[in-house]
Motif scaffolding. Structure first.
Motif, PDB file in Angstrom:
ATOM      1  N   HIS A 101      53.078  51.846  53.641  1.00  0.00           N
ATOM      2  CA  HIS A 101      53.361  53.114  54.435  1.00  0.00           C
ATOM      3  C   HIS A 101      52.619  53.877  54.807  1.00  0.00           C
ATOM      4  O   HIS A 101      52.364  54.522  56.112  1.00  0.00           O
ATOM      5  N   THR A 102      51.552  54.183  54.029  1.00  0.00           N
ATOM      6  CA  THR A 102      50.388  55.191  54.392  1.00  0.00           C
ATOM      7  C   THR A 102      49.350  54.414  55.534  1.00  0.00           C
ATOM      8  O   THR A 102      49.100  55.290  56.642  1.00  0.00           O
ATOM      9  N   TYR A 103      49.352  53.148  55.270  1.00  0.00           N
ATOM     10  CA  TYR A 103      48.452  52.513  56.259  1.00  0.00           C
ATOM     11  C   TYR A 103      49.114  52.462  57.685  1.00  0.00           C
ATOM     12  O   TYR A 103      48.493  52.884  58.451  1.00  0.00           O
ATOM     13  N   LEU A 104      50.454  52.200  57.877  1.00  0.00           N
ATOM     14  CA  LEU A 104      51.279  52.255  58.940  1.00  0.00           C
ATOM     15  C   LEU A 104      51.454  53.715  59.506  1.00  0.00           C
ATOM     16  O   LEU A 104      51.191  53.805  60.825  1.00  0.00           O
ATOM     17  N   ALA A 105      51.513  54.631  58.739  1.00  0.00           N
ATOM     18  CA  ALA A 105      51.726  55.970  59.132  1.00  0.00           C
ATOM     19  C   ALA A 105      50.165  56.441  59.817  1.00  0.00           C
ATOM     20  O   ALA A 105      50.078  57.121  60.970  1.00  0.00           O
ATOM     21  N   ASP A 106      49.137  56.164  59.204  1.00  0.00           N
ATOM     22  CA  ASP A 106      48.020  56.381  59.635  1.00  0.00           C
ATOM     23  C   ASP A 106      47.625  55.745  61.136  1.00  0.00           C
ATOM     24  O   ASP A 106      47.111  56.314  61.961  1.00  0.00           O
ATOM     25  N   LEU A 107      47.996  54.433  61.136  1.00  0.00           N
ATOM     26  CA  LEU A 107      47.869  53.897  62.567  1.00  0.00           C
ATOM     27  C   LEU A 107      48.769  54.421  63.683  1.00  0.00           C
ATOM     28  O   LEU A 107      48.230  54.475  64.666  1.00  0.00           O
TER      29      LEU A 107
ATOM     30  N   GLY B 250      48.469  37.662  53.971  1.00  0.00           N
ATOM     31  CA  GLY B 250      47.717  37.930  52.845  1.00  0.00           C
ATOM     32  C   GLY B 250      47.488  39.540  52.755  1.00  0.00           C
ATOM     33  O   GLY B 250      47.641  40.151  51.760  1.00  0.00           O
ATOM     34  N   PHE B 251      47.024  39.744  54.069  1.00  0.00           N
ATOM     35  CA  PHE B 251      46.626  41.395  54.024  1.00  0.00           C
ATOM     36  C   PHE B 251      47.905  42.162  53.883  1.00  0.00           C
ATOM     37  O   PHE B 251      47.975  43.389  53.139  1.00  0.00           O
ATOM     38  N   TYR B 252      48.899  41.619  54.420  1.00  0.00           N
ATOM     39  CA  TYR B 252      50.311  42.231  54.564  1.00  0.00           C
ATOM     40  C   TYR B 252      50.698  42.341  53.098  1.00  0.00           C
ATOM     41  O   TYR B 252      51.337  43.561  52.464  1.00  0.00           O
ATOM     42  N   SER B 253      50.513  41.299  52.350  1.00  0.00           N
ATOM     43  CA  SER B 253      51.252  41.185  50.952  1.00  0.00           C
ATOM     44  C   SER B 253      50.274  42.207  49.916  1.00  0.00           C
ATOM     45  O   SER B 253      50.715  42.904  49.195  1.00  0.00           O
ATOM     46  N   GLU B 254      49.131  42.280  50.306  1.00  0.00           N
ATOM     47  CA  GLU B 254      48.118  43.109  49.473  1.00  0.00           C
ATOM     48  C   GLU B 254      48.659  44.631  49.777  1.00  0.00           C
ATOM     49  O   GLU B 254      48.576  45.480  48.755  1.00  0.00           O
ATOM     50  N   LEU B 255      48.866  44.867  50.830  1.00  0.00           N
ATOM     51  CA  LEU B 255      49.193  46.258  51.266  1.00  0.00           C
ATOM     52  C   LEU B 255      50.573  46.546  50.433  1.00  0.00           C
ATOM     53  O   LEU B 255      50.639  47.855  50.094  1.00  0.00           O
ATOM     54  N   VAL B 256      51.560  45.687  50.467  1.00  0.00           N
ATOM     55  CA  VAL B 256      52.772  46.060  49.886  1.00  0.00           C
ATOM     56  C   VAL B 256      52.638  46.192  48.454  1.00  0.00           C
ATOM     57  O   VAL B 256      53.261  46.977  47.770  1.00  0.00           O
ATOM     58  N   LEU B 257      51.790  45.169  47.736  1.00  0.00           N
ATOM     59  CA  LEU B 257      51.830  45.194  46.165  1.00  0.00           C
ATOM     60  C   LEU B 257      51.104  46.463  45.966  1.00  0.00           C
ATOM     61  O   LEU B 257      51.571  46.764  44.722  1.00  0.00           O
ATOM     62  N   SER B 258      50.110  46.934  46.359  1.00  0.00           N
ATOM     63  CA  SER B 258      49.457  48.100  46.138  1.00  0.00           C
ATOM     64  C   SER B 258      50.106  49.292  46.697  1.00  0.00           C
ATOM     65  O   SER B 258      49.575  50.604  46.472  1.00  0.00           O
TER      66      SER B 258
ATOM     67  N   HIS C 168      52.614  46.964  64.594  1.00  0.00           N
ATOM     68  CA  HIS C 168      51.489  46.384  63.710  1.00  0.00           C
ATOM     69  C   HIS C 168      52.085  45.835  62.565  1.00  0.00           C
ATOM     70  O   HIS C 168      51.588  44.955  62.064  1.00  0.00           O
ATOM     71  N   GLN C 169      53.021  46.443  61.731  1.00  0.00           N
ATOM     72  CA  GLN C 169      53.813  45.640  60.602  1.00  0.00           C
ATOM     73  C   GLN C 169      54.480  44.488  60.990  1.00  0.00           C
ATOM     74  O   GLN C 169      54.046  43.406  60.116  1.00  0.00           O
ATOM     75  N   ALA C 170      54.924  44.164  62.037  1.00  0.00           N
ATOM     76  CA  ALA C 170      55.543  42.965  62.691  1.00  0.00           C
ATOM     77  C   ALA C 170      54.300  41.738  62.816  1.00  0.00           C
ATOM     78  O   ALA C 170      54.404  40.701  62.343  1.00  0.00           O
ATOM     79  N   TYR C 171      53.141  42.323  63.250  1.00  0.00           N
ATOM     80  CA  TYR C 171      51.598  41.804  63.614  1.00  0.00           C
ATOM     81  C   TYR C 171      51.276  41.034  62.283  1.00  0.00           C
ATOM     82  O   TYR C 171      50.946  39.757  61.931  1.00  0.00           O
TER      83      TYR C 171
END
Length: 125
Positions: free
Chosen positions: A64-70, A52-60, A42-45
Motif C-alpha cells: 500500500h505504501t509503495y503504491l501510494a508513493d507511486l 515475485g516482487f508483488y508477493s514480496e511487497l504483500v508479505l512485507s 501499477h498493482q495490476a501490472y
C-alpha cells in the motif's frame, strides 16, 4: 498446573494466548494515503508480470505504501508534463477565451499524451 500468561514476547515477536496456543500479535501498518488510479494500474501490472516482487511487497506489508508513493509521483509528474506541453504548444487562457472547442481538443490531446508518457516511464517499467 501452571497458569499461562495472556501475552508474551519472544524472539522479537509479541504473542497473545488464544485457547491453549500462542498466536503472533501482528498488526498491519495504518496507511491513510489513497492508492489512486496510477497505483491501481501499477498493482495490476505487478500482479501480472512481476509476481515475485508483488508477493514480496504483500508479505512485507509494504504494498500500500509503495503504491501510494507511486501514485503521488505519477500524479505530480503528469501535472507537470501537461503544464509544460500546454506552454510549449501555446494552449493558454487567451486560446480558451477565443476558441473554447480548440482549447478543449488541445488539452485533451495533451493530457492523453502525458498519460502515455507516465504509463511508459512509471507504470509499466
Amino acid at each position: 498446573m501452571k497458569e499461562l500468561k495472556s501475552r508474551i514476547h519472544e524472539n522479537g515477536i509479541d504473542y497473545i494466548l488464544v485457547g491453549d496456543y500462542y498466536v503472533p500479535d501482528w498488526k498491519l501498518p495504518e496507511e491513510k494515503r489513497p492508492v489512486g488510479h496510477w497505483g491501481r494500474l501499477h498493482q495490476a501490472y505487478l500482479r501480472m508480470y512481476r509476481p515475485g516482487f508483488y508477493s514480496e511487497l504483500v508479505l512485507s506489508c509494504k504494498l500500500h505504501t509503495y503504491l501510494a508513493d507511486l501514485n503521488e509521483q505519477a500524479t505530480e509528474r503528469c501535472s507537470l508534463i501537461i503544464e509544460q506541453m500546454a506552454e510549449a504548444e501555446g494552449v493558454d487562457e487567451t486560446l480558451k477565451a477565443s476558441d473554447q472547442i480548440l482549447w478543449v481538443q488541445s488539452m485533451n490531446s495533451i493530457r492523453s499524451r502525458a498519460e502515455e508518457i507516465i504509463k511508459r516511464e512509471l507504470i509499466y517499467d
